[in-house]
Each structure stands twice: as structure tokens, then as C-alpha cells.
Enzyme design. Structure first.
Site, PDB file in Angstrom:
ATOM      1  CB  CYS A   2      -0.851   0.035   1.252  1.00  0.00           C
ATOM      2  SG  CYS A   2      -1.918  -1.371   1.452  1.00  0.00           S
ATOM      3  NE  ARG A  27       6.787   2.041  -2.159  1.00  0.00           N
ATOM      4  CZ  ARG A  27       7.151   1.800  -0.913  1.00  0.00           C
ATOM      5  NH1 ARG A  27       6.392   1.099  -0.123  1.00  0.00           N
ATOM      6  NH2 ARG A  27       8.283   2.251  -0.457  1.00  0.00           N
ATOM      7  CD1 TRP A  74      -0.371  -5.806  -3.355  1.00  0.00           C
ATOM      8  CD2 TRP A  74      -0.141  -6.483  -1.225  1.00  0.00           C
ATOM      9  NE1 TRP A  74       0.177  -7.068  -3.368  1.00  0.00           N
ATOM     10  CE2 TRP A  74       0.315  -7.512  -2.073  1.00  0.00           C
ATOM     11  CE3 TRP A  74      -0.095  -6.704   0.142  1.00  0.00           C
ATOM     12  CZ2 TRP A  74       0.821  -8.717  -1.609  1.00  0.00           C
ATOM     13  CZ3 TRP A  74       0.407  -7.908   0.618  1.00  0.00           C
ATOM     14  CH2 TRP A  74       0.859  -8.899  -0.246  1.00  0.00           C
ATOM     15  CG  ASN A  99       0.393   2.260   3.679  1.00  0.00           C
ATOM     16  OD1 ASN A  99      -0.664   2.302   3.053  1.00  0.00           O
ATOM     17  ND2 ASN A  99       1.521   2.788   3.236  1.00  0.00           N
ATOM     18  N   GLY A 100      -0.678  -0.909   6.734  1.00  0.00           N
ATOM     19  CA  GLY A 100      -0.407  -1.727   7.915  1.00  0.00           C
ATOM     20  C   GLY A 100      -1.623  -2.553   8.297  1.00  0.00           C
ATOM     21  CD  GLU A 482      17.418 -13.369  -7.107  1.00  0.00           C
ATOM     22  OE1 GLU A 482      16.957 -13.740  -6.015  1.00  0.00           O
ATOM     23  OE2 GLU A 482      17.018 -12.351  -7.698  1.00  0.00           O
ATOM     24  CE  LYS A 486      14.174 -11.648  -9.234  1.00  0.00           C
ATOM     25  NZ  LYS A 486      14.793 -10.871  -8.202  1.00  0.00           N
ATOM     26  CD  GLU A 489      10.154 -11.928  -8.176  1.00  0.00           C
ATOM     27  OE1 GLU A 489       9.410 -11.341  -7.396  1.00  0.00           O
ATOM     28  OE2 GLU A 489      11.392 -11.906  -8.076  1.00  0.00           O
ATOM     29  CE  LYS A 603      11.805  -2.465  -5.722  1.00  0.00           C
ATOM     30  NZ  LYS A 603      12.309  -3.780  -6.112  1.00  0.00           N
TER      31      LYS A 603
HETATM   32  C1  F6R Z   1      12.230 -10.647  -5.415  1.00  0.00           C
HETATM   33  C2  F6R Z   1      12.074  -9.525  -4.525  1.00  0.00           C
HETATM   34  C3  F6R Z   1      11.776  -9.797  -3.086  1.00  0.00           C
HETATM   35  C4  F6R Z   1      12.621  -8.890  -2.182  1.00  0.00           C
HETATM   36  C5  F6R Z   1      12.216  -9.108  -0.710  1.00  0.00           C
HETATM   37  C6  F6R Z   1      13.101  -8.324   0.240  1.00  0.00           C
HETATM   38  O1  F6R Z   1      12.498 -10.217  -6.706  1.00  0.00           O
HETATM   39  O2  F6R Z   1      12.174  -8.385  -4.910  1.00  0.00           O
HETATM   40  O3  F6R Z   1      11.972 -11.136  -2.785  1.00  0.00           O
HETATM   41  O4  F6R Z   1      13.958  -9.202  -2.375  1.00  0.00           O
HETATM   42  O5  F6R Z   1      10.881  -8.715  -0.531  1.00  0.00           O
HETATM   43  O6  F6R Z   1      13.020  -6.970   0.001  1.00  0.00           O
HETATM   44  P1  F6R Z   1      14.088  -5.954   0.569  1.00  0.00           P
HETATM   45  O7  F6R Z   1      15.386  -6.275  -0.072  1.00  0.00           O
HETATM   46  O8  F6R Z   1      13.572  -4.604   0.203  1.00  0.00           O
HETATM   47  O9  F6R Z   1      14.139  -6.183   2.056  1.00  0.00           O
END
Ligand code: F6R
Length: 608
Positions: A2, A27, A74, A99-100, A482, A486, A489, A603
Site C-alpha cells: 500500500c 510497489r 494492496w 498502511n499496515g 535466485e 525471478k 515471479e 515492492k
Molecule cells: C524478489 C524480490 C523480493 C525482495 C524481498 C526483500 O524479486 O524483490 O523477494 O527481495 O521482498 O526486500 P528488501 O530487499 O527490500 O528487504
């Protein structure tokens, strides 16, 4: 996750709120909305789906105002729907974006239902709107009502509240979710992410947990949870906080993959001199900690966790310091034993990931020598909570899937490994050689990107599959993990990673002539073992694809392989990660997916 945006000004600003919300689109969200005070009742408009729907809906109305809040949602409580979208309004007078998660919202809701409030949505946020409305019946002052309300809420929240009876102010409250104020001469703004604030702001202020704030066009004041005024430092916003757009690329993900040679330069810049990691790479305090260090715990989520796994291989091999790597959401709840003289490292692109932040807070009370974070967003919650931060300097990452972040995290963790070896006086000659190798990373990444046509051809041949296996060994096993993350997703194809040696302990049963198996094949001490694993797959008719170091070409008897220049063993995981990013990207594009905002994902995951 969010996103929140709010602006209070002397002029009409609904379009500014919309611009801010557009910057938060990256995000991930499922609905959006905006509300403004008018002096004649709150005006509120919400739509499901993308921001363009909200923009269209707004064009059909005459909603305007100089004090407005907006949100991208979200779903957490209640499915994505119009009634569940924010802002939530009570009696045309109070509007809230949040948010939350409010953990005690059901108890509060039952009290409010008994008091005659009608609910339109399934959300916890609507409870906040009605609660503030209810408190205002006796309190009369919006700030005081919000202070009382905040005391009654359990859980995590960042919120912005407007009230039509007091139409020229926004009240903010924060607990465990990010919220930042933007300051300009005749305008104040708020957002859950600096990048969504207007670029005209002169300063930003990061609210702390328990803070409330009142912003008007010409003033701002911050309070603690008991209503006492508190001072919070002002910062100049970093130019890297704002996105420059997609430029000539089709997608942010593509742009961010291709930016990596530049990102590598930035992550290295000023940190190596004369084949040595510079002294100012770390503080004196951290240097003292590294001297007596005997153990390291690394905690992170997703892609950042994979960076930690690679670093674990590097540190144990070179420095012989025991290194344990955990997924943040597991670490906290497994009753970890803190070993003697241990350093705690959190890795995070956003610096706001709730699980990683909670693990860090837990670790701070658990007896580590020092807490260090490796983070891309300066001043984020994780940076502020850590004793020290090594910034990865990758610049804002818009694609929901982490790409350039991992490269920059690995570079910083590589530098830390080398510094630690130097401080412990381990193998100076080898450390110098490895430092030289790390200095070539930008050029080597550019070479790897030159293989994109071949990767695209591979993407075309597997884009219609239902399952893919990724294999790796040693420090390249996390790269296979990884790759699988990737791939799933972005392509929505089921993908799994295995340590290649583990294949015959079960997953080989999945291999038939319809199963693509993709392996990363560096020229290291595990090459012969890996070649046996490749043969195991081929003997079962599996479709084997190999991303190989050119120098081991003669040993690999496989038709489908893509060659990469030999880059040295230390930086090899950083380099081999790049073709896997390209593969996920191309398969996602071929399948018509939204590669920048993959379905169901967000994100910066700010809820646990
Ligand atoms: C995968 C991805 C997520 C982030 C995870 C941690 O492509 O982007 O798995 O890596 O949510 O996020 P951060 O690094 O922001 O703590």
C-alpha cells in the site's frame, strides 16, 4: 505494498496527489483512491485496478481541493474491491488512508457497531475513520482525537487523516510502517515513500514509531504518542530518491538489468584504492568489531536473502568466520542462539521490509556485538535501527522484482569480505588478487549483457513450459535459487532450484523430455561434479540448458549452452546472475505478463 500520499497547500492539489500515487504504482496495488476536504463534506473517489482508472474517474468529476489524501491499496483485510479501497470515510467528515494492519480492529468494530456506526467495507481502516469520528464527538480537536485513537490501536500503521470541519490540515500517525513528511515553503506533503513526494520539496522528515504530526500549508509540528512536541531532524532529499522514468527501455525491469554495469561502478566508487578496500569503507567502531569477530548472522528476505547466502560462502571460505544465514521471518521465531562475538547483518533493498526490520529489532536485544545493515535506501527504518549501514547506492529500483539491487548488495558484501580478511590478516596476496578481480566487475557485467540475444532465444524455447528446474553448486547454488525466484515471479511458471548434487535424492523423478533443466556452470573446483549432474539429467531425457564459463566448453557435452567470458571465481556469482534475470524478463514479456508489477506482488513488504 500500500502507498500513501497527501498534500496540503494554498492551491488546488488533487492532481499532485495523483502524480504522487502514480510514483507508487511500482510497489504493486489493486485499487486506488483520493479524498479531499471541501468545507462542504469530504469528496472521495475510488477505483479498482490501475491508476489510469482513477484518473479517468476523476476526469468525470469536479473534485478539487487544497488538502487531499490518496492511497494505493494492496489487499490485506478484505478482497480487492471498490468498497475496500481507501480512503475510508466516516459521516462525510473524516477520511483516512492507512498502511499496515490493525490487530484489534474486530474488538473496536464491535464497540462501534454497538454505537450505531454502519460499515461499508471489510477493512480494518474503516474502523479508524469511525473511531476518530466517535472520539471527535467529545474531543473537538482532530490532533487530540488522533492521539486518543492511536492509543487504542494495536498493530502496525502509517496513516493520514483529514477532517472537513478542519479543512486545512492533515494529521499523520506512524507505528512500524514508513511515513515521511515533505517540506516546501507554502506546501507540506506526506508519503509512505520519499519517491512519491513532490520533487519541489526542500526537506524531508522521517517520522519515528509512535509519532504523530500535524501539517498545514505553512507549518508542521511533530508529537510523541503522549502529545508532547518532539523534534525530528530535517534532511535534504537525495536526488537518487526520484525516478528518471523508463528512458529508452520498454520496462523498468529491463532498464534496471541493463543499468547494472553503472550500478556496479557506483557501489564500488571510492571504496577500492591500490587494490585495497579503503579504510573509510567502514567506521572505526565496525573495524574494532571485525577484529574480534568470531561469528556472523545474516538475516534478510527474498532476493536479499540470496545475497546473504552467497556472502556466507565467501566469508567462510576466505575468512573462516562462521556465518549463518536466515530468512527473516524464520529467524525471529526459531529462538536463535547468539554465539560469542557475533555480528548481525541485515540485507534489504528497501530498508523497510517488516520481517527484516522485526528481526533486527529482536537482534538488538539479543547480545550481538554490533548490528550492520546493507541497504539501498538511506535513512530507511532498517538504516536508522542499525548501528551502521553500508549503502549499496543502486539508485531507486522501480521494478517489483529486485535485479540491480542484488548486484550492488553482492558488491558491498564482497568488499566487506575483503575488508574482514584484511583486518584479520588472512592471505594478503589472495585478498589483493580478489580485490583486483572485484574491480573488473562493471566491465564483466557489460560483457555478460552482450549474450542477451542468446538468452532471448532460450526464453522463446521454454516460454510455453509449465515447470523449470534450476541447478547450481557451491556459491552458485544461491544464484540458482535466485534464478528460480525471478523466473516464477515474472513468468508465473513454476520453477524450483536445487543444489545439483541433491538431484538424485529426489527431484530427478520429475525429469522427462518435457522438463527444461537450466544450470549455472562456472569453471571451478566443482566442475567435474556438476558435469556428472548434467549427465544424470540428459540420461533421463531432460532438456538441459547450460550457462557456462567459456573455459570449460570442451568438457561440457551439451548442445544447448550459452558461453560467458571467464571472470574469476570470486565475482562469478554476481556475473552469472545477470543472464538469469534476462531469462525471466524475456519469458515474462513473451507470455504478456506485467513484468514491472507482477500479479499479487508488492515492492517493499511493510507488513509481516
Ligand atoms: C524478489 C524480490 C523480493 C525482495 C524481498 C526483500 O524479486 O524483490 O523477494 O527481495 O521482498 O526486500 P528488501 O530487499 O527490500 O528487504
Amino acid at each position: 505494498m500500500c502507498g500513501i500520499v497527501g498534500v496540503v497547500s494554498k492551491k488546488q492539489i488533487v492532481s499532485n496527489v495523483i502524480e504522487g500515487l502514480k510514483k507508487l504504482e511500482y510497489r504493486g496495488y489493486d485499487s486506488a483512491g483520493v479524498a479531499t476536504t471541501t468545507g462542504d463534506g469530504i469528496k472521495n473517489i475510488r477505483t479498482i485496478g490501475k491508476m489510469k482508472n482513477l484518473v479517468k474517474a476523476l476526469a468525470k468529476t469536479s473534485i478539487e481541493g487544497s488538502c487531499a489524501i490518496g492511497h494505493t491499496r494492496w489487499a490485506t483485510h478484505g478482497k480487492p474491491s471498490l468498497v475496500n479501497a481507501h480512503p475510508h470515510v466516516s459521516h462525510d467528515n473524516i477520511a483516512v488512508v492507512h498502511n499496515g494492519i490493525i490487530e484489534n480492529h474486530l474488538a473496536l468494530k464491535s464497540f462501534l457497531l454497538n454505537s450505531g456506526y454502519n460499515y461499508q467495507s471489510d477493512t480494518d481502516t474503516e474502523t479508524i475513520a469511525h473511531l476518530i469520528h466517535n472520539i471527535l464527538l467529545s474531543e473537538k480537536d482532530l490532533l487530540k482525537a488522533c492521539i486518543k485513537c492511536m492509543k487504542m490501536l494495536h498493530g502496525s500503521f502509517a496513516m493520514a487523516v483529514i477532517c472537513d470541519d478542519m479543512p486545512d490540515k492533515i494529521i499523520l500517525a506512524k507505528n512500524a510502517c514508513p511515513l515521511v513528511i515533505g517540506i516546501a515553503a507554502n506546501e507540506k506533503s506526506v508519503a509512505s515513500d520519499v519517491s512519491a513526494l513532490p520533487q519541489s520539496i526542500e526537506h524531508v522528515i522521517y517520522l519515528e514509531d509512535g509519532d504523530l504530526a500535524e501539517i498545514t500549508a505553512n507549518s508542521y509540528q511533530i508529537y510523541d504518542e503522549s502529545g508532547q512536541k518532539v523534534h525530528r531532524e530535517k534532511f535534504r532529499p537525495h536526488p537518487n530518491s526520484f525516478s528518471k522514468g523508463k528512458e529508452a527501455y520498454d520496462h523498468y525491469m529491463q532498464k534496471e538489468i541493463y543499468e547494472q554495469p553503472k550500478v556496479a561502478q557506483l557501489a564500488m566508487s571510492g571504496r577500492i584504492e591500490n587494490n585495497r578496500v579503503t579504510d573509510n569503507f567502514i567506521s572505526h567502531d565496525l573495524k574494532m568489531v571485525l577484529k574480534k569477530l568470531e561469528n556472523i548472522h545474516i538475516v534478510a528476505c527474498g532476493t536479499s536473502y540470496h545475497a546473504g547466502l552467497v556472502a556466507g560462502y565467501w566469508i567462510e571460505k576466505l575468512v573462516k568466520v562462521s556465518c549463518r544465514i536466515d530468512i527473516a521471518s524464520e529467524y525471529r521465531y526459531r529462538s536463535p542462539v547468539v554465539p560469542k562475538n557475533a555480528l548481525f547483518i541485515t540485507i534489504s533493498q528497501s530498508g523497510e521490509t517488516a520481517d527484516s526490520l522485526a528481526a533486527l529489532k529482536f537482534a538488538k536485544k539479543s547480545g550481538y556485538l554490533f548490528t550492520l545493515s546493507v541497504c539501498n535506501v538511506d535513512n530507511s527504518a532498517i538504516c536508522r535501527e542499525s548501528d551502521e549501514t553500508l549503502l549499496t547506492k543502486a539508485g531507486i529500483e522501480i521494478g517489483v522484482a529486485s535485479t540491480k539491487s542484488l548486484t550492488s548488495q553482492l558488491i558491498v558484501l564482497g568488499l566487506l569480505t575483503l575488508k574482514l580478511a584484511e583486518i584479520k590478516n588472512i592471505e594478503p596476496r589472495i585478498v589483493k588478487k580478489m580485490t583486483k578481480e572485484l574491480s573488473t566487475i562493471s566491465a564483466v557485467l557489460s560483457q555478460a549483457l552482450h549474450q542477451s540475444k542468446k538468452v532471448k532465444a532460450l526464453a522463446e524455447s521454454i516460454a510455453n513450459k509449465d515447470h523449470v528446474l534450476f541447478l547450481g553448486r557451491g556459491q552458485h547454488y544461491p544464484i540458482a535459487m535466485e534464478a528460480a525466484l525471478k523466473f516464477k515471479e515474472i513468468s508465473y511458471i513454476h520453477a524450483e532450484a536445487y543444489a545439483a548434487g541433491e538431484l538424485k535424492h529426489g527431484p530427478l523423478a520429475l525429469v522427462d523430455n518435457n522438463m527444461p533443466v537450466i544450470t549455472v556452470c562456472p569453471n571451478d573446483q566443482l566442475l567435474d561434479k556438476l558435469i556428472s549432474n548434467i549427465e544424470e539429467v540428459k540420461a533421463r531425457g531432460g532438456q538441459m540448458y547450460v550457462f557456462a564459463d567459456k573455459t570449460c566448453n570442451s568438457k561440457i557435452k551439451n548442445n544447448n549452452h550459452i558461453d560467458f567470458e571467464n571472470c574469476g571465481q570470486f565475482i562469478s556469482p554476481i556475473v552469472f546472475n545477470v543472464p538469469f534475470q534476462l531469462l525471466a524478463y524475456y519469458v515474462g514479456v513473451i507470455r504478456g505478463n506485467d513484468v514491472d508489477q507482477p500479479r499479487n506482488l508488492a515492492k517493499s513488504v511493510t507488513v509481516e
